[in-house]
Design a protein around this motif. Structure first.
Motif, PDB file in Angstrom:
ATOM      1  N   TYR A 181      14.614  34.359  32.347  1.00 61.10           N
ATOM      2  CA  TYR A 181      15.373  35.768  32.323  1.00 61.10           C
ATOM      3  C   TYR A 181      14.501  36.451  31.422  1.00 61.10           C
ATOM      4  O   TYR A 181      13.583  36.205  30.496  1.00 61.10           O
ATOM      5  CB  TYR A 181      16.542  35.536  31.406  1.00 61.10           C
ATOM      6  N   THR A 231      27.210  33.999  36.880  1.00 62.96           N
ATOM      7  CA  THR A 231      27.685  35.253  36.305  1.00 62.96           C
ATOM      8  C   THR A 231      27.176  36.614  36.958  1.00 62.96           C
ATOM      9  O   THR A 231      26.465  36.304  37.935  1.00 62.96           O
ATOM     10  CB  THR A 231      27.094  35.197  34.890  1.00 62.96           C
ATOM     11  N   THR A 266      25.569  40.862  36.628  1.00 62.71           N
ATOM     12  CA  THR A 266      24.705  41.696  35.798  1.00 62.71           C
ATOM     13  C   THR A 266      24.817  43.022  36.468  1.00 62.71           C
ATOM     14  O   THR A 266      24.933  43.018  37.661  1.00 62.71           O
ATOM     15  CB  THR A 266      23.327  41.294  35.238  1.00 62.71           C
ATOM     16  N   ALA A 277      26.883  42.370  31.127  1.00 58.50           N
ATOM     17  CA  ALA A 277      26.792  41.112  31.583  1.00 58.50           C
ATOM     18  C   ALA A 277      28.501  40.978  31.916  1.00 58.50           C
ATOM     19  O   ALA A 277      29.156  41.037  31.182  1.00 58.50           O
ATOM     20  CB  ALA A 277      26.404  40.224  30.472  1.00 58.50           C
ATOM     21  N   THR A 296      31.622  38.549  33.952  1.00 56.66           N
ATOM     22  CA  THR A 296      32.132  37.141  34.535  1.00 56.66           C
ATOM     23  C   THR A 296      32.445  37.339  36.172  1.00 56.66           C
ATOM     24  O   THR A 296      32.451  36.364  36.950  1.00 56.66           O
ATOM     25  CB  THR A 296      33.403  36.392  33.831  1.00 56.66           C
ATOM     26  N   ASP A 318      33.900  42.222  31.517  1.00 58.95           N
ATOM     27  CA  ASP A 318      32.593  42.116  30.711  1.00 58.95           C
ATOM     28  C   ASP A 318      32.411  41.360  29.475  1.00 58.95           C
ATOM     29  O   ASP A 318      33.413  40.753  29.083  1.00 58.95           O
ATOM     30  CB  ASP A 318      32.389  43.635  30.180  1.00 58.95           C
ATOM     31  N   MET A 319      31.175  40.821  29.128  1.00 55.09           N
ATOM     32  CA  MET A 319      30.894  39.933  28.031  1.00 55.09           C
ATOM     33  C   MET A 319      29.915  40.471  27.399  1.00 55.09           C
ATOM     34  O   MET A 319      29.075  41.439  27.783  1.00 55.09           O
ATOM     35  CB  MET A 319      30.764  38.269  28.450  1.00 55.09           C
ATOM     36  N   ASP A 320      29.443  39.943  25.897  1.00 54.42           N
ATOM     37  CA  ASP A 320      28.580  40.312  25.229  1.00 54.42           C
ATOM     38  C   ASP A 320      27.210  40.274  25.737  1.00 54.42           C
ATOM     39  O   ASP A 320      26.706  39.186  26.084  1.00 54.42           O
ATOM     40  CB  ASP A 320      28.678  39.676  23.860  1.00 54.42           C
ATOM     41  N   PRO A 321      26.451  41.352  26.176  1.00 57.21           N
ATOM     42  CA  PRO A 321      25.298  41.412  27.169  1.00 57.21           C
ATOM     43  C   PRO A 321      24.278  40.836  25.875  1.00 57.21           C
ATOM     44  O   PRO A 321      23.018  40.257  26.558  1.00 57.21           O
ATOM     45  CB  PRO A 321      24.825  42.745  27.339  1.00 57.21           C
ATOM     46  N   TYR A 341      24.458  37.188  25.893  1.00 59.41           N
ATOM     47  CA  TYR A 341      24.074  36.755  27.109  1.00 59.41           C
ATOM     48  C   TYR A 341      22.654  36.476  27.304  1.00 59.41           C
ATOM     49  O   TYR A 341      22.079  35.616  27.644  1.00 59.41           O
ATOM     50  CB  TYR A 341      24.829  37.549  28.268  1.00 59.41           C
ATOM     51  N   HIS A 386      19.990  33.335  27.125  1.00 60.64           N
ATOM     52  CA  HIS A 386      18.842  32.842  28.281  1.00 60.64           C
ATOM     53  C   HIS A 386      17.561  33.067  27.721  1.00 60.64           C
ATOM     54  O   HIS A 386      16.628  33.226  28.603  1.00 60.64           O
ATOM     55  CB  HIS A 386      19.087  33.693  29.509  1.00 60.64           C
TER      56      HIS A 386
END
Length: 257
Positions: free
Chosen positions: A125, A192, A194, A234, A236, A243-246, A249, A253
């Motif tokens: 990533y 996931t 983006t 980011a 699901t 959204d989730m904490d980018p 995330y 990675h």
């Protein structure tokens, strides 16, 4: 009374007469020494034949024996040379086979290394903007967001800055996204998603696969914005609100942001 032969007719001497004459001749020769003179060479010749005959046989036998030995030696040398050639050929073939096996192992090792490097690259990533920083954090509050808080993070970027896919995946959305302006959504290999918003231009299409660091667009100020930047989320799912904490995330990675 006297007997006479007829004229013109002659009779061969009788056997007795011939024998008598031969005896007398031999006796005469013996008297004159001729017999002794003739006898010696005759006996000498006979003796020489008896003496030289075996010598000739022995000489011929030695010659044949030498020829047989020479032939046998030549055959042994030929056999030894043939054996040496076979041994050398076998050794050369063994070296060639070992070289082939070594080359094959090296090729396999290189192929494995290449596959492993590609796997790591595809699973790697990266940040969506090179050399940038986060200008607005995740869940920052304010009336400018319809949800009441920031659903992603903003990367500082002037309009026209290259935007990169953060990892491997497949493009599922590429076009206008309402308040996000021009956007791209990618389904990542780990399942996931983006999202990249406010783009000035898009360089990929739906269904296209992308790799880490591949340029997918240029940053801009389309949609609901106050200035040029990149909005990154980011998720699901591909939909808004998942959204989730980018930051977590990307850091999860291996990306340092």
């Amino acid at each position: 009374m006297a007997f006479t032969r007829a004229t013109g007719k002659h009779r061969l001497p009788s056997r007795m007469t011939r024998t008598t004459r031969r005896t007398v001749g031999v006796a005469a020769l013996a008297t004159t020494g001729v017999v002794g003179t003739l006898a010696a060479p005759a006996f000498a010749a006979e003796s020489e034949i008896e003496q030289t005959g075996p010598l000739k046989a022995v000489t011929m036998g030695d010659t044949v024996a030498h020829e047989v030995d020479a032939q046998a030696m030549a055959q042994r040398q030929a056999a030894e040379q043939a054996a040496a050639r076979e041994k050398a050929e076998a050794a050369a073939e063994k070296r060639a086979e070992e070289a082939r096996e070594k080359a094959e192992k090296e090729r396999e090792a290189k192929a494995r290394a290449a596959r492993e490097a590609e796997r790591k690259r595809l699973n790697a990533y990266t940040a969506p903007i090179t050399g940038s920083y986060v200008s607005t954090s995740y869940q920052a509050g304010g009336g400018i967001w319809s949800s009441g808080s920031h659903t992603g993070i903003d990367f500082h970027a002037a309009s026209g800055t290259a935007v990169h896919a953060v990892g491997s995946g497949t493009v599922v959305e590429a076009g206008w996204g309402g308040s996000y302006g021009n956007q791209v959504v990618i389904k990542m290999v780990d399942g996931t998603y983006t999202q990249y918003g406010h783009l000035s231009s898009i360089g990929v299409s739906v269904g296209q696969t992308v790799t880490p660091g591949q340029q997918i667009a240029l940053s801009g100020a389309t949609g609901n914005v106050t200035g040029a930047h990149l909005h990154f989320e980011a998720r699901t799912t591909a939909e808004y609100g998942s959204d989730m904490d980018p930051i977590a995330y990307l850091r999860g990675h291996g990306v340092n942001v």
